[in-house]
Each structure stands twice: as C-alpha cells, then as structure tokens.
Design an enzyme around this catalytic site. Structure first.
Site, PDB file in Angstrom:
ATOM      1  CE  LYS A  92      -0.969   1.219   4.884  1.00 24.30           C
ATOM      2  NZ  LYS A  92      -0.145   0.304   5.695  1.00 24.30           N
ATOM      3  CG  HIS A 140       2.540  -1.052  11.908  1.00 25.92           C
ATOM      4  ND1 HIS A 140       3.009   0.198  12.221  1.00 25.92           N
ATOM      5  CD2 HIS A 140       2.766  -1.209  10.585  1.00 25.92           C
ATOM      6  CE1 HIS A 140       3.492   0.769  11.119  1.00 25.92           C
ATOM      7  NE2 HIS A 140       3.356  -0.060  10.114  1.00 25.92           N
ATOM      8  CD  GLU A 176       3.196  -6.431   8.656  1.00 21.99           C
ATOM      9  OE1 GLU A 176       2.838  -5.331   9.118  1.00 21.99           O
ATOM     10  OE2 GLU A 176       2.553  -7.464   8.844  1.00 21.99           O
TER      11      GLU A 176
HETATM   12  C1  LIG Z   1       0.884   0.432   6.437  1.00 24.79           C
HETATM   13  C2  LIG Z   1       1.341  -0.801   7.055  1.00 24.79           C
HETATM   14  C3  LIG Z   1       2.708  -1.124   7.025  1.00 24.79           C
HETATM   15  C4  LIG Z   1       3.791  -0.210   6.492  1.00 24.79           C
HETATM   16  O1  LIG Z   1       4.097   0.784   7.422  1.00 24.79           O
HETATM   17  P1  LIG Z   1       5.324   1.778   7.213  1.00 24.79           P
HETATM   18  O2  LIG Z   1       5.179   2.726   8.350  1.00 24.79           O
HETATM   19  O3  LIG Z   1       5.173   2.423   5.892  1.00 24.79           O
HETATM   20  O4  LIG Z   1       6.562   0.986   7.318  1.00 24.79           O
HETATM   21  C5  LIG Z   1       3.072  -2.339   7.545  1.00 24.79           C
HETATM   22  N1  LIG Z   1       2.158  -3.181   8.076  1.00 24.79           N
HETATM   23  C6  LIG Z   1       0.847  -2.899   8.117  1.00 24.79           C
HETATM   24  C7  LIG Z   1      -0.099  -3.885   8.694  1.00 24.79           C
HETATM   25  C8  LIG Z   1       0.396  -1.695   7.623  1.00 24.79           C
HETATM   26  O5  LIG Z   1      -0.905  -1.399   7.689  1.00 24.79           O
END
Ligand SMILES: *Cc1c(COP(=O)(O)O)cnc(C)c1O
Length: 429
Positions: free
Chosen positions: A90, A219, A294
C-alpha cells in the site's frame, strides 16, 4: 539524453544479481522501460532537466531510482540480517518498484485481493505473501484461499469465524496493540491490535476452532521516533508466546515486527535494539524463531522524486504564487497532516527568462505553491523563500515515494494516479 542509455531487462537483472536473486522473474514491468543507467546520484538534476526538455508538453513525472532501492536492500540486510522484509504494498505499488523488490528477494505484505493479484502477477509465489489485514471481507478471504496465500493476521473473534469457514488452512498471526505508539507520527493502535485482556480469549478461541496460530504481529505506527518502542513491543509479543504455551497450544515461531522504519540514522539503532531483543527471545524459546517485518516507507520514501512544472503564476506585491499539477488530492496527501517532510528545489529553465529575471537573479521572494484543484485547501507549500519562477519552470520534490502516488485521486478531474514514472539506476559517486 546526455546521461541515458537504453538497457533491457537482461542487463537490469544482471546488475541485480550481485545481491540475492531468489528466482529469475519475468518482471515484464521492467521490460520496455527506458532505464537511464549508471548515472551518478549527484547528477539527477541534469537528468531531470534532460527528461523535461524531451517532453512535448510539460507534464509532471516521477523519477524512480532503482540504484537506491538496491542500496536500501543492502542496508536492510546489514542492520536486520535475520528479519525478512515483507514490503507493504500500500505504501507505493509502482510496478517497477515492486518488480525490483521482488528481484532483490523481498516478500510482500498485501491487504486486499487486488494487492495479492498484483504481486502474484509478478511471478512471486504465494508463500512470499502475508495477508496482513486483521479484518478482511469474505470475498477476499475466499480469493486468498483459492491462490494459496496461507498466512494472515487477526485481532477479533469474528475474524476467526470467517477464516475457519472460508480458509481453514490459513495460519494466523495475532496482531496486538502496542501500548506506547503515541510517539509515532501516525499511530495505528486505535484501529488495530488486540488489547491485553483480549489476548487470552482470542488465543483459546482460535485454538479451539482448530486454526493454527503461528505467532504474533504488531505495528508501532508510521515513522517511529524511538527504538525502544520496538524493544517494548517485542517484549509484549514474547508474553503472548508464553501465554500460548501455558494454554497448551503448539509453540509459536513467528514474530512479525511490522513497519514504521525510515531510511535515516535511527534505522541502525532500531536494528541493534531489535537484534538484541530477538537474541534474548531465541535464547528462551523452545522452537526456532522466524522473524519478519512489514517495511513500507523504508523502501519507498527516498527512491521517488516528483518533478512538477509551474503552469500558473500570480504576483501580489512581494508575494509570488505558483500553481503546479499535483496537490493534496494526489502526491501531497501527506502534507495535509505534516509539511515537515518536504524537501524541494526549483529548477529554472533559462530559455524563457526575461532580462528582469536575470537582473533579479539571486533574490528570494516569499512564495506559495498551490495544487491544481478548486479546493482552497489544496496548498502544497506556504511561506517559502524561492527565486522568481516562471511558467514552465520545474519544482523538484524529493522523498516522494511513501503514501503519495498510492493515495492519489482524480478529484476535480485532475488525475494524479497516472503520473508517468521514469526509471534511473544511479551509483554513488
Ligand atoms: C501500512 C502498514 C505497514 C507499512 O508501514 P510503514 O510505516 O510504511 O513501514 C506495515 N504493516 C501494516 C499492517 C500496515 O498497515
């Protein structure tokens, strides 16, 4: 073009073989593009100049630097050698970026059917995809089942029921909420993650339904500002591992530390903190640990430069106001929250400058840059000091890869989703 050279996919992949090439991908998305090859990073401005001179009508474009993508992968492997990156699609689903990351051995975090389709379309196998959306529509779950994407996250009872019914082979990661994510720029804990008193009931429920809970994910929020937040989050995940064994569940082996990384000096510090926490956890664990992350922003932010052309100008006393063909309904969507990230530089194209401009050379004027739409909120930069610009001059914006093009719209008829991307492969000089 002075610095350009047409190269084809074969040359492209042979440059990338120096890093790990997991499987030779068709990577049709890279084929047929002009990759402007092997230029020095310092000469990007000359390259931008030459691309814009070759345009029939002035038009904004992105420049994607695949050399920096490769350097970022090196940097990831250096700082987090045992943590497998699952790039969060995304953040920026540009096809050339995805293909390059796939060639460099990255895996992918997808949140929807369309994102999974995109990644499978590159020839990436489904076991390199994590379906990292804790709440999924049934149609998307059925699709994941049909293509063999067999790992997902959850944080509610309802999700267990849906997965049990529609994709019982799918392994699960329990997404937990992190206590202190307010130090992040955009915390995610208000929407996602099991609260501490929900963890035990969710684990038992999943276990009773016969689903396999393989581990824990979290996260810390986008742009974490402190490495300790990862240490604390890993400690919380470790508690969940222990709780699961107390419940008599099979040992968990997957730790997913999410995203929130930036390509800056904090990254190596986060690496040290995370590596230490993983070591501690492994020392105490009964089963081998598999660690994943991620990253979105880390791989996308610094590799895209956005070049816009000035198409309108208004002078009000000392003030200068300019219009460019992208704004808060497009790549500048994040500026609606935070303008501090912006770095830009005007690029004056000398051939249409008047005598007065030449005379005022070196003077800076208080300036505003507007986006193209009829929304008065559509402002990209205010109160910046700029030299006198003319219509058709360029404004070059750096670090424009994270949540920019992917959050674009066609609001008011201005299509910010179809801005073309030129590919470059830079080396450090
Ligand atoms: C958006 C998102 C990410 C990416 O986050 P960054 O801050 O761009 O590294 C990773 N994992 C999940 C579940 C997300 O929703």
């Amino acid at each position: 073009m002075a610095f350009s050279q047409r190269i084809d996919m074969e040359i492209m992949s042979s440059t990338l073989t120096t890093t790990t090439l997991e499987a030779p991908l068709p990577a049709s998305t890279l084929k047929g593009n002009d990759i402007i090859h092997n230029i020095s990073r310092d000469r990007l401005m000359d390259l931008i100049h030459s691309i814009s001179e070759n345009q029939e009508t002035p038009q904004p474009f992105y420049l994607l630097d695949l050399g920096t993508v490769e350097r970022l992968m090196h940097s990831w492997k250096h700082s987090l050698p045992t943590t497998k990156p699952f790039y969060a699609v995304k953040c920026n689903p540009n096809p050339a970026l995805l293909a390059a990351l796939a060639l460099l051995g990255a895996n992918f975090d997808c949140a929807s059917q369309a994102e999974i389709e995109t990644i499978l379309g590159l020839g990436v196998s489904p076991d390199r995809i994590l379906y990292a959306n804790p709440c999924k529509a049934v149609s998307h779950i059925k699709y994941a089942a049909s293509v063999g994407v067999n790992l997902t996250t959850f944080d509610s009872k309802g999700e267990i029921e849906k997965i049990k019914q529609w994709h019982p082979k799918c392994a699960l990661l329990l997404r937990i909420k992190i206590a202190n994510d307010h130090t992040s720029w955009r915390p995610l804990g208000t929407k996602f993650g099991a609260l501490s008193d929900e963890i035990l009931p969710l684990l038992s429920e999943a276990h009773l339904s016969g689903l396999k809970v393989e581990g824990v994910s979290f996260h810390v929020g986008s742009k974490a500002s402190d490495s300790a937040i990862y240490r604390d989050a890993i400690a919380a995940a470790r508690d969940v591992f222990e709780a699961a064994s107390k419940l008599g569940m099979p040992s968990m082996q997957v730790l997913n530390i999410g995203g929130g990384f930036k390509d800056n000096s904090l990254f190596s510090e986060i690496g040290k903190t995370v590596n230490e926490a993983i070591k501690d956890m492994e020392a105490a664990a009964t089963a081998p640990l598999s660690v994943m992350a991620e990253p979105g922003r880390f791989f996308a932010e610094t590799v895209f430069t956005l070049v816009t052309n000035v198409f309108g100008k208004r002078v009000r006393g000392d003030r200068r106001e300019y219009w460019i063909e992208n704004g808060i309904y497009g790549a500048f969507n994040p500026t609606a929250y935070d303008r501090s990230f912006m770095a830009f530089k005007p690029l004056l194209l000398s051939d249409h400058r008047s005598k007065e401009d030449e005379d005022s050379c070196g003077m800076l004027w208080p300036s505003t840059i507007f986006g193209p739409t009829c929304d008065a909120m559509d402002v990209v930069a205010t109160d910046c000091k700029l030299p006198e610009l003319q219509v058709n001059d360029l404004v070059v914006f750096y670090n424009m890869g994270a949540y920019t093009a992917s959050a674009g719209t066609k609001f008011n008829g201005f299509d910010t989703l179809s801005t073309p991307t030129h590919l470059a492969y830079t080396r450090l000089s």
